[in-house]
Design a protein around this motif. Structure first.
Motif, PDB file in Angstrom:
ATOM      1  N   UNK A  89       4.527   5.369  13.448  1.00 45.22           N
ATOM      2  CA  UNK A  89       4.409   3.946  13.158  1.00 45.22           C
ATOM      3  C   UNK A  89       5.244   3.125  14.140  1.00 45.22           C
ATOM      4  N   UNK A  90       6.467   3.554  14.383  1.00 40.59           N
ATOM      5  CA  UNK A  90       7.331   2.834  15.321  1.00 40.59           C
ATOM      6  C   UNK A  90       6.788   2.950  16.743  1.00 40.59           C
ATOM      7  N   UNK A  91       6.470   4.166  17.160  1.00 38.82           N
ATOM      8  CA  UNK A  91       6.034   4.385  18.531  1.00 38.82           C
ATOM      9  C   UNK A  91       4.670   3.761  18.825  1.00 38.82           C
ATOM     10  N   UNK A  92       3.808   3.726  17.836  1.00 40.62           N
ATOM     11  CA  UNK A  92       2.448   3.254  18.049  1.00 40.62           C
ATOM     12  C   UNK A  92       2.249   1.814  17.567  1.00 40.62           C
ATOM     13  N   UNK A  93       3.340   1.175  17.139  1.00 42.51           N
ATOM     14  CA  UNK A  93       3.279  -0.249  16.816  1.00 42.51           C
ATOM     15  C   UNK A  93       2.766  -0.589  15.440  1.00 42.51           C
ATOM     16  N   UNK A  94       2.936   0.297  14.497  1.00 42.23           N
ATOM     17  CA  UNK A  94       2.479   0.017  13.130  1.00 42.23           C
ATOM     18  C   UNK A  94       3.518  -0.759  12.344  1.00 42.23           C
ATOM     19  N   UNK A  95       3.274  -0.875  11.050  1.00 45.52           N
ATOM     20  CA  UNK A  95       4.153  -1.602  10.145  1.00 45.52           C
ATOM     21  C   UNK A  95       4.855  -0.611   9.226  1.00 45.52           C
ATOM     22  N   UNK A  96       6.186  -0.592   9.263  1.00 45.02           N
ATOM     23  CA  UNK A  96       6.949   0.326   8.428  1.00 45.02           C
ATOM     24  C   UNK A  96       6.981  -0.094   6.967  1.00 45.02           C
ATOM     25  N   UNK A  97       6.702  -1.355   6.674  1.00 42.55           N
ATOM     26  CA  UNK A  97       6.782  -1.839   5.305  1.00 42.55           C
ATOM     27  C   UNK A  97       5.581  -1.409   4.471  1.00 42.55           C
TER      28      UNK A  97
END
Length: 106
Positions: free
Chosen positions: A97-105
């Motif tokens: 999620x962080x590396x691929x630009x997603x949303x952690x929430x």
């Protein structure tokens, strides 16, 4: 690029390999080395720790006039492997999620 990998992931790799088939130390080392940078001298303490935790048992088998010590996963080891796999999937999803630009929430 080499990422630093923790002991839990190393345990998971060892348990997963031995879950597929019993393996001796040298063979295990080479299989683990295929995915992470680890020396044989680093792996043997891991094997002893997993054995002490009752995740692995050993037995000796003759091979070319010598005995090879094989490692075999126990039922406790299979339970631990499943726990580690669940943790890995959660961790991997967060990193992806962080590396691929997603949303952690979400």
């Amino acid at each position: 690029m080499t990422f630093q990998l923790g002991s839990a992931l190393l345990d998971a790799c060892v348990l997963a390999i031995v879950d597929k088939e019993d393996a001796y130390g040298y063979s295990l080392t080479h299989q683990v080395q295929a995915v992470m940078d680890i020396s044989e001298s680093t792996l043997y303490p891991v094997l002893r720790r997993l054995q002490k935790a009752n995740y692995l048992i050993t037995y000796d088998q003759p091979f070319q006039g010598r005995n090879r010590r094989y490692y075999q996963i126990t039922e406790q080891g299979r339970v631990r492997l499943l726990e580690l796999l669940k943790e890995w999937h959660v961790y991997k999803e967060k990193i992806d999620c962080v590396l691929l630009g997603g949303n952690l929430d979400g």
